[in-house]
Design a protein around this motif. Structure first.
Motif, short mmCIF file in Angstrom:
data_model
loop_
_atom_site.label_atom_id
_atom_site.label_comp_id
_atom_site.label_asym_id
_atom_site.label_seq_id
_atom_site.Cartn_x
_atom_site.Cartn_y
_atom_site.Cartn_z
N VAL A 7 51.73 30.85 53.21
CA VAL A 7 52.31 31.99 52.93
C VAL A 7 52.63 32.72 51.78
O VAL A 7 52.62 34.39 51.74
CB VAL A 7 53.38 31.62 53.77
N LYS A 8 52.96 32.62 50.49
CA LYS A 8 53.35 33.20 49.82
C LYS A 8 52.29 34.67 49.25
O LYS A 8 52.96 35.32 48.85
CB LYS A 8 53.63 32.66 48.07
N GLN A 9 51.55 34.29 49.54
CA GLN A 9 49.73 34.48 49.22
C GLN A 9 49.32 36.42 50.42
O GLN A 9 49.55 37.34 49.98
CB GLN A 9 48.33 34.45 48.80
N TRP A 10 50.60 36.31 51.74
CA TRP A 10 49.91 37.03 52.66
C TRP A 10 51.01 37.65 53.36
O TRP A 10 51.21 38.58 53.31
CB TRP A 10 49.55 36.13 53.84
N LYS A 71 69.30 36.15 67.50
CA LYS A 71 69.35 34.38 68.17
C LYS A 71 68.97 33.74 66.90
O LYS A 71 68.02 33.96 65.96
CB LYS A 71 68.30 34.19 69.04
N THR A 72 69.20 32.20 66.69
CA THR A 72 69.27 31.96 65.42
C THR A 72 67.98 30.89 65.53
O THR A 72 67.81 29.99 64.59
CB THR A 72 70.77 30.62 65.22
N ASP A 73 67.13 30.94 67.05
CA ASP A 73 65.96 30.19 66.64
C ASP A 73 64.52 30.80 66.28
O ASP A 73 64.22 31.94 67.20
CB ASP A 73 65.83 29.88 68.46
N TYR A 74 64.32 30.33 65.26
CA TYR A 74 63.69 31.43 64.48
C TYR A 74 62.17 30.19 63.58
O TYR A 74 62.65 29.12 63.64
CB TYR A 74 63.55 32.29 63.44
N GLU A 75 61.06 30.78 62.87
CA GLU A 75 60.34 30.25 62.29
C GLU A 75 60.66 30.49 60.94
O GLU A 75 60.03 31.71 60.49
CB GLU A 75 59.28 30.52 62.38
N ALA A 76 61.68 29.36 60.24
CA ALA A 76 61.03 29.42 58.88
C ALA A 76 59.86 28.59 58.18
O ALA A 76 60.45 27.42 59.14
CB ALA A 76 63.16 28.98 58.54
N VAL A 77 59.94 29.05 56.90
CA VAL A 77 58.69 27.96 56.71
C VAL A 77 59.33 28.28 54.69
O VAL A 77 59.96 29.04 54.25
CB VAL A 77 57.50 28.09 56.65
N SER A 78 59.38 27.24 54.21
CA SER A 78 58.53 27.50 52.71
C SER A 78 57.82 28.33 52.16
O SER A 78 56.72 28.65 52.77
CB SER A 78 59.01 26.17 52.22
N ASP A 79 57.43 29.02 51.56
CA ASP A 79 56.20 29.55 50.39
C ASP A 79 55.27 29.68 50.26
O ASP A 79 54.49 29.83 50.06
CB ASP A 79 57.46 30.06 48.97
N ASP A 80 55.10 27.44 50.72
CA ASP A 80 53.84 26.66 49.82
C ASP A 80 53.90 26.47 51.43
O ASP A 80 52.36 25.63 51.35
CB ASP A 80 54.24 25.01 48.95
#
Length: 580
Positions: A7-10, A71-80
């Motif tokens: 995701v860090k690339q985009w 809302k606190t329901d969301y899609e969280a991810v790390s940069d890799d």
């Protein structure tokens, strides 16, 4: 290392965000300006939650603040995080710093569209690479077979298919030992030891092969077999060219050329071509060479019937004895019998006092090649038939028969069955000759061999004339592919030699072609397109043959497969491919 799908690339580094103080109306305005249906609420660089367009529309008539519908329901991810693992739910991804939890960026609809476009382009490039690999794999002159760790064939190119006479469809999925005669690939799979430049006998032909294990993660997962050289003479040709490459003195070149032009036997590898038609002819010839049976070679003038006769003789067990050729059309009828059978002293006025042995006697222990036998007079045919039956010859003017033992190879460019109907050829002699029939296809039926023949002949012409190696324009080959070649290979060699001597600067161009070629319209299809069309024609012929056999056996697939000489699995594959 950051992968192209991380995701860090985009991610969008400066996304549109909301604060807790933003009003519902301000939020709706922001939604109208973006493609996403969800916006992050941020405070001090940290993600507090998200607001959706659906919730905003639902509360548009109410006095509601952003914080109350957040809302606190969301899609969280790390940069890799890999976008390949993204769920196809259309929700944005919020990239958070692994340690601080700060919002680093967002992957929204626009970013995903850009990523999918990149993936499509990458897949398109991969497909093109695969197509090039397939073309290269099947264009390779060397036969290549790849097996998995169990010895099952996974890849099998056209060249190997022609060598063993088994289609790729039939070879794939079968053990190598069942398809490739004397295969040692199972041995290489067990030992993991490569076997390079090893002799191998296949379809009666001596070859030089590589057998190489395929290693991955410390273990053998497969092996590849490569047919490198077709016989010893091909290796000798390579050595001679290397010797020429490293010499600058004309005298040395002459010495090397002298050695290479010394009259030698003709081997099957000297017969240039890898088309299905010529490969089939070689396969039949190799089998015929191992027998004592008579061989009848048919084909148009100039297709190269005599080289096949020489190769059959050379590969047989009579190769240490004479090969005697007689052209029945070139000798006057009045002299043919004395030439074939010989004559005794005093048989003719003006002849040798001690008589003369005929060609049949000279071929004793070896091979007699009767070229253009369709032009042989009926009276001579009857005497040849007697020689074949009695294995003895009577000289003209002689009284005592002479025992003879020879292998007979005959050739003709005429339709002998038609000559039999016209009472110009003996039917009993025909069946004596037609034990091992061998047909040599015309050049127009195997035009894909033209570049190979040219590649073989041009260096020879350069060496013979002590000039630099001559090159040729692609457009010349395209004109040659369109030409109908009534004189077959002989005409091709003559045209090539003429262009070689007439061309300027050691390069053959379209203007060097004879008038018959230059007057032709430009080709409307490329060589690859022609090859594709040729394959389609061959598939249609194969489909018709299958349909005919199925009709003859009333649709019984087991009987049809047996009659076609293929397995039931192969038949089902072909039926599926042809939609029969």
């Amino acid at each position: 290392m950051i992968s192209n799908d991380h995701v860090k690339q985009w991610m969008k580094l400066h996304p549109v965000t909301l604060s807790k103080e933003d009003t519902l109306q301000e939020t709706l305005v922001l939604f109208s300006e973006i493609a996403d249906k969800e916006l992050p609420v941020v405070a001090d660089g940290h993600l507090l939650g998200v607001v959706t367009l659906q919730d905003c529309v639902a509360h548009v008539d109410k006095e509601t603040d952003i914080h109350s519908i957040m809302k606190t329901d969301y899609e969280a991810v790390s940069d890799d995080f890999s976008l390949n693992d993204q769920k196809a739910d259309g929700r944005p991804l919020y990239v958070l710093h692994e340690k601080t939890g700060a919002l680093e960026g967002v992957i929204g609809r626009e970013e995903m569209v850009a990523y999918y476009e990149y993936v499509r382009e990458r897949e398109k490039g991969a497909q093109q690479t695969i197509q090039w690999l397939k073309l290269g794999f099947d264009t390779a002159y060397e036969g290549v077979a790849i097996v998995d760790e169990k010895g099952i064939i996974q890849l099998f190119n056209d060249a190997y298919s022609r060598y063993v006479g088994v289609s790729k469809e039939e070879a794939l999925g079968r053990p190598a030992a069942d398809v490739i005669e004397n295969s040692r690939l199972p041995v290489v799979l067990k030992t993991g030891v490569p076997e390079r430049s090893q002799p191998h006998r296949l379809q009666g032909q001596e070859l030089v092969v590589h057998r190489l294990p395929i290693w991955k993660d410390g273990r053998v997962i497969g092996a590849v077999g490569i047919l490198v050289y077709e016989g010893v003479s091909e290796i000798q040709q390579v050595l001679q060219r290397m010797e020429l490459l490293h010499t600058n003195e004309t005298q040395t070149k002459k010495q090397v050329q002298t050695r290479s032009t010394v009259k030698r036997s003709v081997h099957f590898e000297d017969i240039i071509g890898e088309s299905p038609a010529i490969s089939k002819a070689k396969k039949i010839s190799r089998k015929a060479a191992q027998t004592k049976a008579a061989v009848l070679i048919t084909g148009e003038t100039g297709v190269g019937k005599e080289p096949f006769a020489h190769a059959i003789h050379d590969m047989g067990n009579r190769n240490e004895s004479p090969f005697v050729a007689v052209n029945c059309a070139a000798i006057p009828e009045s002299l043919l019998e004395s030439e074939l059978f010989g004559y005794m002293k005093g048989a003719f006025t003006g002849t040798r006092n001690d008589g003369k042995p005929g060609k049949i006697e000279l071929a004793n222990g070896g091979t007699l090649f009767l070229d253009e036998i369709g032009d042989m007079p009926l009276t001579t045919q009857a005497k040849i038939l007697r020689v074949l039956q009695e294995k003895e010859v009577d000289r003209v003017g002689g009284t005592a028969p002479i025992p003879v033992d020879f292998r007979l190879i005959a050739a003709t460019n005429k339709d002998l069955k038609k000559l039999i109907e016209e009472n110009k050829f003996r039917e009993d002699l025909y069946y004596r000759l037609h034990v091992m029939p061998l047909h040599i296809a015309s050049l127009r039926e195997r035009k894909q061999d033209i570049p190979l023949i040219i590649a073989d002949q041009l260096p020879k012409l350069s060496a013979e004339n002590e000039t630099r190696e001559t090159t040729i324009d692609k457009e010349v080959l395209e004109r040659m592919f369109q030409y109908h070649w009534p004189g077959n290979v002989r005409e091709l060699l003559n045209v090539l030699e003429r262009m070689f001597h007439l061309c300027e600067a050691d390069h053959i161009r379209v203007e060097d072609l004879p008038e018959d070629f230059r007057e032709q319209p430009q080709m409307t299809e490329s060589l690859s397109e022609w090859h594709k069309r040729k394959q389609q024609q061959e598939h249609k012929l194969e489909q018709k043959q299958i349909e005919k056999v199925l009709e003859e056996v009333n649709g019984n697939k087991s009987k049809a497969a047996k009659r076609l000489g293929i397995s039931r699995a192969t038949l089902y594959n072909k039926l599926s491919r042809f939609n029969v």
